[in-house]
Design a protein around this motif. Sequence first.
Motif, mmCIF file in Angstrom:
data_model
loop_
_atom_site.group_PDB
_atom_site.id
_atom_site.type_symbol
_atom_site.label_atom_id
_atom_site.label_comp_id
_atom_site.label_asym_id
_atom_site.label_seq_id
_atom_site.Cartn_x
_atom_site.Cartn_y
_atom_site.Cartn_z
ATOM 1 N N GLY A 3 45.233 -3.887 -7.989
ATOM 2 C CA GLY A 3 44.732 -5.023 -8.754
ATOM 3 C C GLY A 3 43.397 -5.549 -8.289
ATOM 4 O O GLY A 3 42.827 -6.438 -8.903
ATOM 5 N N THR A 4 42.903 -5.049 -7.164
ATOM 6 C CA THR A 4 41.608 -5.517 -6.660
ATOM 7 C C THR A 4 40.477 -4.773 -7.354
ATOM 8 O O THR A 4 40.535 -3.564 -7.510
ATOM 9 N N ARG A 5 39.489 -5.543 -7.794
ATOM 10 C CA ARG A 5 38.335 -4.937 -8.441
ATOM 11 C C ARG A 5 37.079 -5.273 -7.656
ATOM 12 O O ARG A 5 36.969 -6.359 -7.095
ATOM 13 N N LYS A 6 36.185 -4.363 -7.630
ATOM 14 C CA LYS A 6 34.905 -4.570 -6.963
ATOM 15 C C LYS A 6 33.856 -4.990 -8.003
ATOM 16 O O LYS A 6 33.743 -4.371 -9.059
ATOM 17 N N LEU A 7 33.145 -6.054 -7.677
ATOM 18 C CA LEU A 7 32.089 -6.537 -8.562
ATOM 19 C C LEU A 7 30.744 -6.160 -7.964
ATOM 20 O O LEU A 7 30.493 -6.378 -6.777
ATOM 21 N N ARG A 8 29.922 -5.629 -8.773
ATOM 22 C CA ARG A 8 28.578 -5.282 -8.324
ATOM 23 C C ARG A 8 27.558 -6.164 -9.057
ATOM 24 O O ARG A 8 27.633 -6.347 -10.261
ATOM 25 N N TYR A 9 26.633 -6.674 -8.279
ATOM 26 C CA TYR A 9 25.580 -7.516 -8.849
ATOM 27 C C TYR A 9 24.261 -6.769 -8.744
ATOM 28 O O TYR A 9 24.012 -6.041 -7.783
ATOM 29 N N SER A 10 23.407 -7.017 -9.740
ATOM 30 C CA SER A 10 22.073 -6.413 -9.690
ATOM 31 C C SER A 10 21.041 -7.484 -9.977
ATOM 32 O O SER A 10 21.291 -8.423 -10.729
ATOM 33 N N ILE A 11 19.921 -7.366 -9.356
ATOM 34 C CA ILE A 11 18.812 -8.301 -9.552
ATOM 35 C C ILE A 11 17.715 -7.576 -10.309
ATOM 36 O O ILE A 11 17.246 -6.517 -9.873
ATOM 37 N N ASP A 58 0.902 -13.615 -4.571
ATOM 38 C CA ASP A 58 0.332 -12.661 -5.531
ATOM 39 C C ASP A 58 1.191 -12.573 -6.786
ATOM 40 O O ASP A 58 0.666 -12.436 -7.906
ATOM 41 N N VAL A 59 2.508 -12.657 -6.602
ATOM 42 C CA VAL A 59 3.405 -12.626 -7.762
ATOM 43 C C VAL A 59 3.132 -13.834 -8.663
ATOM 44 O O VAL A 59 3.092 -13.727 -9.894
ATOM 45 N N LEU A 60 2.946 -14.992 -8.067
ATOM 46 C CA LEU A 60 2.741 -16.216 -8.842
ATOM 47 C C LEU A 60 1.433 -16.189 -9.631
ATOM 48 O O LEU A 60 1.372 -16.699 -10.753
ATOM 49 N N ILE A 61 0.392 -15.606 -9.064
ATOM 50 C CA ILE A 61 -0.912 -15.625 -9.744
ATOM 51 C C ILE A 61 -1.172 -14.356 -10.549
ATOM 52 O O ILE A 61 -2.272 -14.183 -11.086
ATOM 53 N N GLY A 62 -0.178 -13.455 -10.630
ATOM 54 C CA GLY A 62 -0.315 -12.298 -11.505
ATOM 55 C C GLY A 62 -0.885 -11.058 -10.865
ATOM 56 O O GLY A 62 -1.113 -10.055 -11.561
ATOM 57 N N ARG A 63 -1.116 -11.057 -9.572
ATOM 58 C CA ARG A 63 -1.659 -9.872 -8.902
ATOM 59 C C ARG A 63 -0.569 -8.925 -8.405
ATOM 60 O O ARG A 63 -0.853 -7.879 -7.847
ATOM 61 N N ALA A 64 0.693 -9.327 -8.612
ATOM 62 C CA ALA A 64 1.830 -8.477 -8.248
ATOM 63 C C ALA A 64 3.023 -8.934 -9.050
ATOM 64 O O ALA A 64 3.032 -10.052 -9.606
ATOM 65 N N GLU A 65 4.029 -8.096 -9.156
ATOM 66 C CA GLU A 65 5.247 -8.476 -9.856
ATOM 67 C C GLU A 65 6.393 -7.584 -9.404
ATOM 68 O O GLU A 65 6.186 -6.462 -8.910
ATOM 69 N N PHE A 66 7.608 -8.104 -9.570
ATOM 70 C CA PHE A 66 8.789 -7.320 -9.274
ATOM 71 C C PHE A 66 9.162 -6.500 -10.514
ATOM 72 O O PHE A 66 8.933 -6.918 -11.648
ATOM 73 N N SER A 67 9.797 -5.350 -10.266
ATOM 74 C CA SER A 67 10.301 -4.528 -11.366
ATOM 75 C C SER A 67 11.556 -3.798 -10.888
ATOM 76 O O SER A 67 11.914 -3.852 -9.704
ATOM 77 N N GLY A 68 12.225 -3.100 -11.817
ATOM 78 C CA GLY A 68 13.437 -2.370 -11.468
ATOM 79 C C GLY A 68 14.595 -3.299 -11.207
ATOM 80 O O GLY A 68 14.526 -4.504 -11.462
ATOM 81 N N ASN A 69 15.699 -2.729 -10.697
ATOM 82 C CA ASN A 69 16.834 -3.565 -10.346
ATOM 83 C C ASN A 69 17.536 -2.998 -9.118
ATOM 84 O O ASN A 69 17.392 -1.816 -8.787
ATOM 85 N N THR A 70 18.289 -3.844 -8.473
ATOM 86 C CA THR A 70 18.912 -3.458 -7.202
ATOM 87 C C THR A 70 20.067 -2.495 -7.406
ATOM 88 O O THR A 70 20.343 -1.657 -6.535
ATOM 89 N N ALA A 71 20.764 -2.595 -8.544
ATOM 90 C CA ALA A 71 21.913 -1.711 -8.771
ATOM 91 C C ALA A 71 21.484 -0.261 -8.837
ATOM 92 O O ALA A 71 22.205 0.637 -8.373
ATOM 93 N N LYS A 72 20.348 -0.015 -9.393
ATOM 94 C CA LYS A 72 19.839 1.357 -9.510
ATOM 95 C C LYS A 72 18.938 1.727 -8.337
ATOM 96 O O LYS A 72 18.333 2.796 -8.331
ATOM 97 N N GLU A 73 18.853 0.783 -7.385
ATOM 98 C CA GLU A 73 18.018 0.981 -6.205
ATOM 99 C C GLU A 73 16.565 1.263 -6.580
ATOM 100 O O GLU A 73 15.867 2.014 -5.916
ATOM 101 N N THR A 74 16.145 0.614 -7.673
ATOM 102 C CA THR A 74 14.743 0.769 -8.108
ATOM 103 C C THR A 74 13.963 -0.537 -7.967
ATOM 104 O O THR A 74 12.812 -0.632 -8.393
ATOM 105 N N PHE A 75 14.645 -1.553 -7.408
ATOM 106 C CA PHE A 75 13.982 -2.850 -7.252
ATOM 107 C C PHE A 75 12.788 -2.717 -6.307
ATOM 108 O O PHE A 75 12.919 -2.211 -5.188
ATOM 109 N N CYS A 76 11.619 -3.128 -6.763
ATOM 110 C CA CYS A 76 10.425 -3.022 -5.925
ATOM 111 C C CYS A 76 9.353 -3.994 -6.398
ATOM 112 O O CYS A 76 9.512 -4.682 -7.406
#
Length: 284
Positions: A3-11, A58-76
């Motif tokens: 009955g135990t289920r594992k929950l996975r979260y992704s960002i 840099d993220v705030l002023i547009g010189r960088a940004e996050f992409s991908g997601n953690t579940a697919k291990e593509t977050f960067c």
Amino acid sequence: MEGTRKLRYSIEGEFITQLAREWMFCEGREFETVMDLLLSCMGGTEMSEKELRRRAEDVLIGRAEFSGNTAKETFCMTTYDANEQPDIPEQFNIFCRYSEEIRKRKEAEKEKEMYMEWYEVAMEYVPESLKNEVRRETGQPIDSRYGSDLLDGFMGRMLDEEKHSTEDYGWLAPDGTFYEVEWGNHQEWANNYLKEHLSEEEQKAALIEINVSGMTKSGTDIMGAADYLVRRGWVLLHNPSQGIAIPTKNPLKRYTKAQKEFLYDYYMERGKEKEANAVYEEEY
């Protein structure tokens, strides 16, 4: 365990980028709160805290940004040089917002300069006796070159060419009746009034009250019979500098309705709106 289920979260990287900018530029949250959000997604590197904070900025002023997601291990994080940096919405563009603030500030300065020019030109046409009154009403410092308040008041009345329904000075009874009195004759008029309207017994009682009771003075120029009238609700309209009359009354009594109506009309006739309104704003 059954009955135990594992929950996975992704960002989602795009979500974090959007959320941080909305917090900063749309919701006005504290800068450190926004930085905590970004830094919490930037662990596991060998960069120093200063380097991480710089990347977060840099993220705030547009010189960088996050992409991908953690579940697919593509977050960067992707950083951009000047030629690659994508356009960001105006509401998130700190430089556009800053430029807009500068523009508004310059427009406000120009408008202020325009009004100041109008003010200076208008003051050239204001009689010197009234300049301090204009300065006082507009919150400007009083200029000693334009004389004292006493002289201002005197000149203001002398230059008043309008005809009024009453003379400037006199006594105002509780029932609203105004008795005109020449400047400087208020005490003599009060004495004569008491003699004409009080019986001998009442005059004796008044004399005892004036001389024995330590009657509180209601003004620097009030004594004797004048004090007696003021204590009983009369209002003296006079001015030692011969300017527009100043009402002197018993500080423990309010104006009657009839007195308020008379005083309001009296000051409005003479262009003294502030003094007229003050009649209805009296306090003990």
